[in-house]
Design an enzyme around this catalytic site. Structure first.
Site, mmCIF file in Angstrom:
data_model
loop_
_atom_site.group_PDB
_atom_site.id
_atom_site.type_symbol
_atom_site.label_atom_id
_atom_site.label_comp_id
_atom_site.label_asym_id
_atom_site.label_seq_id
_atom_site.Cartn_x
_atom_site.Cartn_y
_atom_site.Cartn_z
ATOM 1 N N GLU A 49 36.215 44.925 40.235
ATOM 2 C CA GLU A 49 37.303 45.732 40.807
ATOM 3 C C GLU A 49 37.487 46.917 39.875
ATOM 4 O OE1 GLU A 49 40.614 43.053 41.424
ATOM 5 O OE2 GLU A 49 39.419 41.786 42.730
ATOM 6 N N LYS A 90 38.629 37.358 28.522
ATOM 7 C CA LYS A 90 38.887 38.365 27.494
ATOM 8 C C LYS A 90 39.886 39.363 28.055
ATOM 9 C CE LYS A 90 37.561 42.295 26.186
ATOM 10 N NZ LYS A 90 38.890 42.783 25.728
ATOM 11 N N GLU A 123 39.956 60.223 38.216
ATOM 12 C CA GLU A 123 41.061 59.266 38.093
ATOM 13 C C GLU A 123 41.813 59.541 36.791
ATOM 14 O OE1 GLU A 123 40.311 55.162 36.899
ATOM 15 O OE2 GLU A 123 41.630 54.466 38.491
ATOM 16 N N CYS A 175 45.728 50.617 39.805
ATOM 17 C CA CYS A 175 44.453 51.095 40.361
ATOM 18 C C CYS A 175 44.640 51.587 41.791
ATOM 19 C CB CYS A 175 43.416 49.991 40.319
ATOM 20 S SG CYS A 175 43.925 48.552 41.259
HETATM 21 P P1 NAD Z 1 38.623 49.327 30.755
HETATM 22 O O1 NAD Z 1 37.419 49.359 31.614
HETATM 23 O O2 NAD Z 1 38.695 50.262 29.624
HETATM 24 O O3 NAD Z 1 38.813 47.877 30.116
HETATM 25 C C1 NAD Z 1 38.918 46.723 30.910
HETATM 26 C C2 NAD Z 1 38.456 45.542 30.091
HETATM 27 O O4 NAD Z 1 37.067 45.665 29.815
HETATM 28 C C3 NAD Z 1 39.138 45.402 28.736
HETATM 29 O O5 NAD Z 1 39.370 44.028 28.490
HETATM 30 C C4 NAD Z 1 38.103 45.957 27.776
HETATM 31 O O6 NAD Z 1 38.205 45.473 26.462
HETATM 32 C C5 NAD Z 1 36.832 45.471 28.434
HETATM 33 N N1 NAD Z 1 35.622 46.224 28.085
HETATM 34 C C6 NAD Z 1 35.514 47.541 27.811
HETATM 35 N N2 NAD Z 1 34.225 47.865 27.574
HETATM 36 C C7 NAD Z 1 33.500 46.722 27.719
HETATM 37 C C8 NAD Z 1 32.119 46.404 27.590
HETATM 38 N N3 NAD Z 1 31.210 47.343 27.291
HETATM 39 N N4 NAD Z 1 31.731 45.116 27.801
HETATM 40 C C9 NAD Z 1 32.634 44.172 28.116
HETATM 41 N N5 NAD Z 1 33.964 44.408 28.226
HETATM 42 C C10 NAD Z 1 34.389 45.672 28.042
HETATM 43 O O7 NAD Z 1 39.854 49.474 31.744
HETATM 44 P P2 NAD Z 1 41.391 49.626 31.369
HETATM 45 O O8 NAD Z 1 41.555 50.940 30.687
HETATM 46 O O9 NAD Z 1 41.818 48.378 30.688
HETATM 47 O O10 NAD Z 1 42.069 49.659 32.826
HETATM 48 C C11 NAD Z 1 42.223 50.827 33.556
HETATM 49 C C12 NAD Z 1 41.104 50.981 34.553
HETATM 50 O O11 NAD Z 1 40.983 49.801 35.325
HETATM 51 C C13 NAD Z 1 41.341 52.085 35.564
HETATM 52 O O12 NAD Z 1 40.132 52.745 35.816
HETATM 53 C C14 NAD Z 1 41.771 51.338 36.823
HETATM 54 O O13 NAD Z 1 41.549 52.003 38.024
HETATM 55 C C15 NAD Z 1 40.958 50.101 36.710
HETATM 56 N N6 NAD Z 1 41.592 49.004 37.451
HETATM 57 C C16 NAD Z 1 41.044 48.620 38.646
HETATM 58 C C17 NAD Z 1 41.644 47.610 39.400
HETATM 59 C C18 NAD Z 1 41.104 47.166 40.734
HETATM 60 O O14 NAD Z 1 41.588 46.170 41.266
HETATM 61 N N7 NAD Z 1 40.136 47.849 41.302
HETATM 62 C C19 NAD Z 1 42.790 46.991 38.910
HETATM 63 C C20 NAD Z 1 43.316 47.426 37.690
HETATM 64 C C21 NAD Z 1 42.702 48.426 36.967
HETATM 65 O O1 6OD Z 2 47.258 42.589 44.092
HETATM 66 C C1 6OD Z 2 46.154 42.281 43.645
HETATM 67 O O2 6OD Z 2 45.627 41.179 43.881
HETATM 68 C C2 6OD Z 2 45.413 43.229 42.817
HETATM 69 N N1 6OD Z 2 44.178 42.862 42.431
HETATM 70 C C3 6OD Z 2 45.997 44.394 42.466
HETATM 71 C C4 6OD Z 2 45.378 45.378 41.681
HETATM 72 C C5 6OD Z 2 46.105 46.359 41.130
HETATM 73 C C6 6OD Z 2 45.526 47.332 40.280
HETATM 74 O O3 6OD Z 2 46.073 47.878 39.363
#
Ligand code: NAD
Ligand code: 6OD
Length: 486
Positions: A254, A178, A390, A288
């Protein structure tokens, strides 16, 4: 108008409810497509197809054949590079200069790297003494976890989705993905590539929709899902854990970050400025791993602030296909409102605004887009909202420090623990400080330099588990011990 469908059992399908939502280009806020929202019925069909495919041809394929198909998937992405590039840039607004170097090539290599890595992974074995003297042989084998739900965010859509789908398929699992509702295009396009590469129907499925009370929740609570790998916000991770607690689902998470950069007076200033400009502003700060807190040793504080400002002033905001642009908009109007609310909060809490702090003036075609200014603050206490939470925007707060101990303490003073950068030319200090920082990855004199064989994930509230190289095996396979009495 482009119709973006679900991809289930090798076919592109709408949905029984006929429910759709808009696909928006954040650079100008215009509608560029409609997406069919998968309901319970489509999610169930996708999971059932994935379960059937596990027992079917995918589960029976010799390893070498499976890996060769994954190579074809990577080649298929590269063969349609420009289509993937345009789809990713229209969904996110990010400049093609960025997506052509990071998002799309990594999307392809995520299949090759894991296919190659798992061809030669060894398992352990132990001979056990037994009272009768004959002994017993223990050896471990890995089997696929089963049907894996992949839930991905919008900031690096293809890269982060394939970072999970690549190892999942290499380990013999099947997946239901998804993607974020904001960025459905490249995941859908990947369905075509999967069919062309000969991936059997049901191995890779895509369902579109939202989180709570929608596709995401239907997927994470489906009884036939064996594991959930999720990238996104920490609070969404918490909601998923609660939703699937009764079924004791295996999870790999993540999550968010509030990443520090620690800049020592003995750094190479040119490298530190170049690296920090990237780590704060790349992808409009929507990474992230991005730096949102910068700690600079006092003797070089003023020079660093002035030079980071002047470097950020050179960033060029513009349309994805403008070759000279290196910064795009935020992902949506909603996210823009959130980031601007932090810009306001920083001022209200007494920040010195070194740069930006508002909305830029864009050309008429882009004026309705989700643009914000690259922003730098100083002068806030560590308790200030923009230093603690964040933001996920192109902004940072810079704070001076006096000792190494203080720098480590400041860097660790957060509930998150995803990434950090340390800038120093002193090797002993680099090792000493990196070892003390509470984060899944610490870069010294670099940022976002990725070796896909290494463990990747977050400490504290930034995640559960590690993926990358052989570490991904821990989540995507079940490790079984077989004990044979001799
Ligand atoms: P988000 O958590 O809002 O959404 C991520 C995904 O989860 C989307 O596909 C969304 O539709 C789905 N989702 C939301 N609520 C859900 C639920 N209750 N059940 C199942 N699925 C659900 O995140 P975002 O706004 O898309 O991305 C930004 C965030 O992601 C930031 O906090 C960022 O730090 C984090 N992020 C972390 C990493 C990492 O590697 N640690 C990488 C990229 C982004
Ligand atoms: O480089 C990657 O494998 C990875 N998971 C990066 C994450 C970036 C976050 O926005």
């Amino acid at each position: 108008m482009l119709e973006i469908k679900n991809f289930i059992n090798g076919n592109f399908v709408k949905c029984v409810s006929g429910k759709t939502f808009d696909n928006i280009n954040p650079a100008n806020n215009e509608k560029i497509g409609v997406v069919y929202e998968a309901g319970k019925e489509e999610v169930d069909l996708a999971v059932k197809s994935a379960k059937a495919a596990l027992k079917g041809p995918w589960g029976k394929l010799p390893l070498a054949e499976r890996m060769s198909i994954l190579h074809k998937v990577a080649d298929g992405i590269n063969a349609r590079f420009d289509e993937f590039l345009e789809a990713e840039c229209l969904d996110t607004g990010k400049p093609k200069s960025l997506a052509s170097h990071i998002d799309i090539p990594r999307g392809a290599s995520n299949f090759k790297v894991f296919a190659d890595a798992y061809k030669s992974v060894a398992n352990e074995s132990f001979l056990l003494d037994t009272p009768d003297g004959a002994g017993a042989l223990n050896y471990s084998v890995r089997t696929p976890k089963g049907v894996v739900a992949v839930i991905s965010p919008w900031n690096l859509p293809l890269l982060l989705m394939t970072w999970k789908v690549g190892p999942a398929l290499a380990c013999g699992n099947t997946v239901v993905v998804k993607p974020s509702e904001e960025t459905p295009r490249t995941t859908t396009l990947l369905g075509e590539v999967m069919n062309d590469a000969g991936v059997p129907p049901g191995v890779f499925n895509v369902v579109h929709g939202f989180g709570p009370d929608s596709t995401g929740e239907f997927l994470t609570t489906h009884p036939d899902v064996d594991g959930i790998t999720f990238t996104g916000e920490t609070k969404t991770g918490a909601a998923i854990v609660k939703a699937c607690a009764d079924e004791i689902r295996h999870v790999s998470f993540e999550l968010g970050g509030k990443n520090p950069a620690v800049v020592f007076a003995d750094c190479d200033m040119d490298k530190a400025i170049e690296g920090t400009t990237r780590s704060v502003f790349a992808n409009c700060g929507q990474v992230c791993l991005a730096t949102e807190r910068v700690y600079v040793e006092r003797p070089i504080f003023d020079e660093f602030v002035a030079r980071l400002k002047s470097s950020a002033e050179k960033l060029k905001l513009g349309s994805w296909d403008d070759e000279s642009s290196n910064m795009g908009p935020l992902i949506s109007q909603e996210h823009k409102e959130k980031v601007l609310s932090y810009y306001k909060k920083a001022k209200d809490e007494g920040a010195t605004v070194v740069l930006g702090g508002g909305e830029p003036k864009m050309s008429a075609e882009l004026s309705a887009g989700s643009w914000v200014e690259p922003t730098i603050w100083t002068g806030l206490p560590e308790s200030a909202t923009v230093v603690r939470e964040e933001i996920f925007g192109p902004c940072c707060h810079i704070q001076p420090f006096d000792t190494e101990e203080e720098a480590v303490e400041l860097a660790n003073d957060t509930k998150y623990g995803l990434a950090a950068s340390v800038w120093t030319e002193n090797n002993s200090r680099a090792h000493r400080v990196s070892a003390q920082i509470e984060a899944g990855i610490v870069w010294v004199n670099s940022w976002f330099l990725r070796d896909l064989r290494t463990p990747f994930g977050g400490a504290k509230h930034s995640g559960i588990g590690r993926e990358g190289g052989v570490h991904s095996l821990e989540f995507y396979t079940e490790l079984k011990n077989i004990c044979i009495k001799l």
